[in-house]
Design a protein around this motif. Structure first.
Motif, PDB file in Angstrom:
ATOM      1  N   LEU A  14     -18.359  16.927  -3.903  1.00 40.69           N
ATOM      2  CA  LEU A  14     -17.535  15.115  -3.448  1.00 40.69           C
ATOM      3  C   LEU A  14     -15.907  15.711  -3.967  1.00 40.69           C
ATOM      4  CD1 LEU A  14     -19.708  13.353  -6.475  1.00 40.69           C
ATOM      5  CD2 LEU A  14     -20.532  14.016  -3.424  1.00 40.69           C
ATOM      6  N   VAL A  15     -15.960  14.634  -2.630  1.00 41.96           N
ATOM      7  CA  VAL A  15     -14.207  14.598  -2.039  1.00 41.96           C
ATOM      8  C   VAL A  15     -13.458  13.457  -2.579  1.00 41.96           C
ATOM      9  CG1 VAL A  15     -12.264  15.888  -1.361  1.00 41.96           C
ATOM     10  CG2 VAL A  15     -13.966  17.013  -1.495  1.00 41.96           C
ATOM     11  N   GLY A  16     -12.715  12.502  -3.344  1.00 37.17           N
ATOM     12  CA  GLY A  16     -12.659  12.002  -3.483  1.00 37.17           C
ATOM     13  C   GLY A  16     -11.681  11.194  -4.040  1.00 37.17           C
ATOM     14  N   PRO A  17     -10.313  10.468  -4.492  1.00 38.35           N
ATOM     15  CA  PRO A  17      -9.419  10.180  -5.725  1.00 38.35           C
ATOM     16  C   PRO A  17     -10.563   9.856  -7.135  1.00 38.35           C
ATOM     17  CG  PRO A  17      -8.657   9.036  -4.029  1.00 38.35           C
ATOM     18  CD  PRO A  17     -10.642   9.888  -3.731  1.00 38.35           C
ATOM     19  N   ALA A  18      -9.294   9.048  -8.373  1.00 37.94           N
ATOM     20  CA  ALA A  18     -10.342   8.561  -9.147  1.00 37.94           C
ATOM     21  C   ALA A  18      -9.964   7.057  -8.672  1.00 37.94           C
ATOM     22  CB  ALA A  18      -9.655   8.616 -10.701  1.00 37.94           C
ATOM     23  N   GLY A  19     -12.277   6.755  -8.980  1.00 36.84           N
ATOM     24  CA  GLY A  19     -12.160   5.651  -8.967  1.00 36.84           C
ATOM     25  C   GLY A  19     -12.679   4.732  -7.943  1.00 36.84           C
ATOM     26  N   SER A  20     -13.070   6.262  -6.452  1.00 36.05           N
ATOM     27  CA  SER A  20     -13.825   5.872  -5.764  1.00 36.05           C
ATOM     28  C   SER A  20     -14.787   6.046  -5.755  1.00 36.05           C
ATOM     29  CB  SER A  20     -13.096   7.210  -4.284  1.00 36.05           C
ATOM     30  OG  SER A  20     -13.280   8.208  -4.974  1.00 36.05           O
ATOM     31  N   VAL A 114      -9.636   1.507  -3.418  1.00 37.59           N
ATOM     32  CA  VAL A 114      -9.925   2.567  -4.947  1.00 37.59           C
ATOM     33  C   VAL A 114      -8.669   2.136  -6.414  1.00 37.59           C
ATOM     34  CG1 VAL A 114      -9.330   4.732  -5.392  1.00 37.59           C
ATOM     35  CG2 VAL A 114     -10.463   3.828  -3.265  1.00 37.59           C
ATOM     36  N   LEU A 115      -7.320   1.859  -6.293  1.00 37.07           N
ATOM     37  CA  LEU A 115      -6.831   1.044  -7.123  1.00 37.07           C
ATOM     38  C   LEU A 115      -7.618   0.663  -7.836  1.00 37.07           C
ATOM     39  CD1 LEU A 115      -3.885   2.053  -5.297  1.00 37.07           C
ATOM     40  CD2 LEU A 115      -4.144   3.292  -7.012  1.00 37.07           C
ATOM     41  N   ARG A 116      -8.314  -0.713  -7.104  1.00 35.70           N
ATOM     42  CA  ARG A 116      -8.085  -1.992  -7.645  1.00 35.70           C
ATOM     43  C   ARG A 116      -9.935  -1.239  -8.892  1.00 35.70           C
ATOM     44  NH1 ARG A 116      -8.722  -4.891  -3.050  1.00 35.70           N
ATOM     45  NH2 ARG A 116     -10.813  -4.862  -3.055  1.00 35.70           N
ATOM     46  N   ARG A 117     -10.605  -1.135  -8.109  1.00 35.93           N
ATOM     47  CA  ARG A 117     -11.759   0.149  -8.634  1.00 35.93           C
ATOM     48  C   ARG A 117     -11.015   0.563  -9.919  1.00 35.93           C
ATOM     49  NH1 ARG A 117     -15.965   1.312  -4.614  1.00 35.93           N
ATOM     50  NH2 ARG A 117     -16.777  -0.273  -3.636  1.00 35.93           N
ATOM     51  N   ASN A 118     -10.359   0.977 -10.041  1.00 39.87           N
ATOM     52  CA  ASN A 118     -10.073   1.781 -10.962  1.00 39.87           C
ATOM     53  C   ASN A 118      -9.055   1.441 -12.623  1.00 39.87           C
ATOM     54  OD1 ASN A 118      -9.042   4.597 -12.455  1.00 39.87           O
ATOM     55  ND2 ASN A 118      -6.160   4.123 -12.033  1.00 39.87           N
ATOM     56  N   GLU A 119      -8.868   0.451 -11.947  1.00 42.40           N
ATOM     57  CA  GLU A 119      -7.910  -1.031 -12.677  1.00 42.40           C
ATOM     58  C   GLU A 119      -9.413  -1.797 -13.119  1.00 42.40           C
ATOM     59  OE1 GLU A 119      -4.681  -1.334 -13.629  1.00 42.40           O
ATOM     60  OE2 GLU A 119      -4.358   0.350 -13.483  1.00 42.40           O
ATOM     61  N   ALA A 120      -9.866  -1.867 -12.462  1.00 45.68           N
ATOM     62  CA  ALA A 120     -10.813  -3.117 -13.293  1.00 45.68           C
ATOM     63  C   ALA A 120     -11.967  -1.808 -14.043  1.00 45.68           C
ATOM     64  CB  ALA A 120     -11.667  -3.582 -12.223  1.00 45.68           C
ATOM     65  N   ARG A 121     -11.580  -0.770 -14.202  1.00 46.14           N
ATOM     66  CA  ARG A 121     -12.699   0.230 -14.292  1.00 46.14           C
ATOM     67  C   ARG A 121     -13.057  -0.166 -16.367  1.00 46.14           C
ATOM     68  NH1 ARG A 121     -13.432   5.804 -12.965  1.00 46.14           N
ATOM     69  NH2 ARG A 121     -11.592   6.066 -12.856  1.00 46.14           N
ATOM     70  N   VAL A 126      -7.563   5.439 -14.705  1.00 44.83           N
ATOM     71  CA  VAL A 126      -7.015   6.291 -15.151  1.00 44.83           C
ATOM     72  C   VAL A 126      -5.170   5.943 -14.110  1.00 44.83           C
ATOM     73  CG1 VAL A 126      -6.058   8.811 -13.166  1.00 44.83           C
ATOM     74  CG2 VAL A 126      -8.728   8.081 -14.059  1.00 44.83           C
ATOM     75  N   ASN A 127      -4.230   6.205 -15.063  1.00 48.04           N
ATOM     76  CA  ASN A 127      -2.527   6.301 -14.427  1.00 48.04           C
ATOM     77  C   ASN A 127      -2.656   6.121 -12.950  1.00 48.04           C
ATOM     78  OD1 ASN A 127       0.084   6.584 -13.779  1.00 48.04           O
ATOM     79  ND2 ASN A 127       0.198   6.585 -15.474  1.00 48.04           N
ATOM     80  N   VAL A 131      -3.644   8.319  -9.459  1.00 47.85           N
ATOM     81  CA  VAL A 131      -4.578   8.062  -8.218  1.00 47.85           C
ATOM     82  C   VAL A 131      -3.682   8.004  -6.988  1.00 47.85           C
ATOM     83  CG1 VAL A 131      -6.260   5.904  -7.607  1.00 47.85           C
ATOM     84  CG2 VAL A 131      -5.604   6.656 -10.293  1.00 47.85           C
ATOM     85  N   ARG A 132      -2.621   6.933  -7.507  1.00 52.07           N
ATOM     86  CA  ARG A 132      -1.758   7.390  -5.436  1.00 52.07           C
ATOM     87  C   ARG A 132      -1.781   8.826  -4.826  1.00 52.07           C
ATOM     88  NH1 ARG A 132      -0.133   2.217  -4.826  1.00 52.07           N
ATOM     89  NH2 ARG A 132       0.094   0.755  -6.742  1.00 52.07           N
TER      90      ARG A 132
END
Ligand code: CTP
Ligand code: MG
Length: 177
Positions: A14-20, A114-121, A126-127, A131-132
């Motif tokens: 699997l390849v994807g940023p944190a929160g993907s 992706v950034l929104r999902r990470n924030e909403a966890r 993750v910082n 993620v960026r």
């Protein structure tokens, strides 16, 4: 979207940023014993799932477990960001050593989502700067066609959230066409 054809056995990266949504997808489409997650390894060798200081030991453990599974000719899914070429290269070497095909499933979703999902966890967030960074590394890899050149037998790229949600996998035995 048709089901993703996955050779069984094989290495699935699997390849994807944190929160993907890698872990969410893996839990839905693969068996728990098939999924080797870097976070779970961090919790074993470190303080908890987010212990970045344990990264080295966590990946050493992940690689040991991966090598054992591939040696036994069992499918293995690596649930880690894998946005860095060196991380993918090390995994591909394992597949090659075991004579197994390697499949990449790339979660190339809209950055804002992706950034929104990470924030909403609920738990581990993750910082955003990290993620960026993941998003930028992924962009480079996809836009330069790196994965295909690295030697993955198949590269599946998922771009729309709805596509990811509808995704299913279809296992193919090695003898199947
Ligand atoms: N999520 C969601 N809808 C999806 C997939 C995931 O809302 N279709 C949410 C999850 O519930 C979670 C967040 O998005 O809160 C991140 O998903 P996760 O699967 O944990 O992402 P990973 O890629 O595994 O992130 P990490 O690399 O940090 O483990
Ligand atoms: Mg995860």
């Amino acid at each position: 979207m048709p089901a993703l054809a996955i050779p069984d056995p094989s290495l699935v990266v699997l390849v994807g940023p944190a929160g993907s949504g890698k872990s969410t997808f893996a839990a839905r489409c693969f068996e728990p014993d098939e999924v080797l997650a870097s976070d779970a390894m961090r919790a074993i060798v470190g303080r908890d799932e987010s212990d970045q200081a344990a990264t080295r030991s966590a990946f050493a453990l992940l690689h040991r477990q991966l090598a054992a599974r591939l040696r036994d000719r069992r499918l293995a899914v690596v649930d880690a960001t894998n946005v860095e070429a060196h991380a993918r290269r090390a995994l591909l070497q394992r597949a090659r050593a075991a004579g197994m095909p390697a499949v990449a499933i790339v979660l190339d979703l809209p950055p804002d989502l992706v950034l929104r999902r990470n924030e909403a966890r609920a738990g581990r967030v993750v910082n955003a700067a990290v993620v960026r960074h993941h998003l930028a590394r992924l962009r480079t890899a996809v836009d330069h066609g790196l994965l295909e050149r690295e030697g993955f037998n198949v590269v599946y790229r998922i771009r729309a959230p709805a596509e990811l949600e509808a995704l299913t996998v279809e296992r193919r035995s090695p003898s199947a066409p």
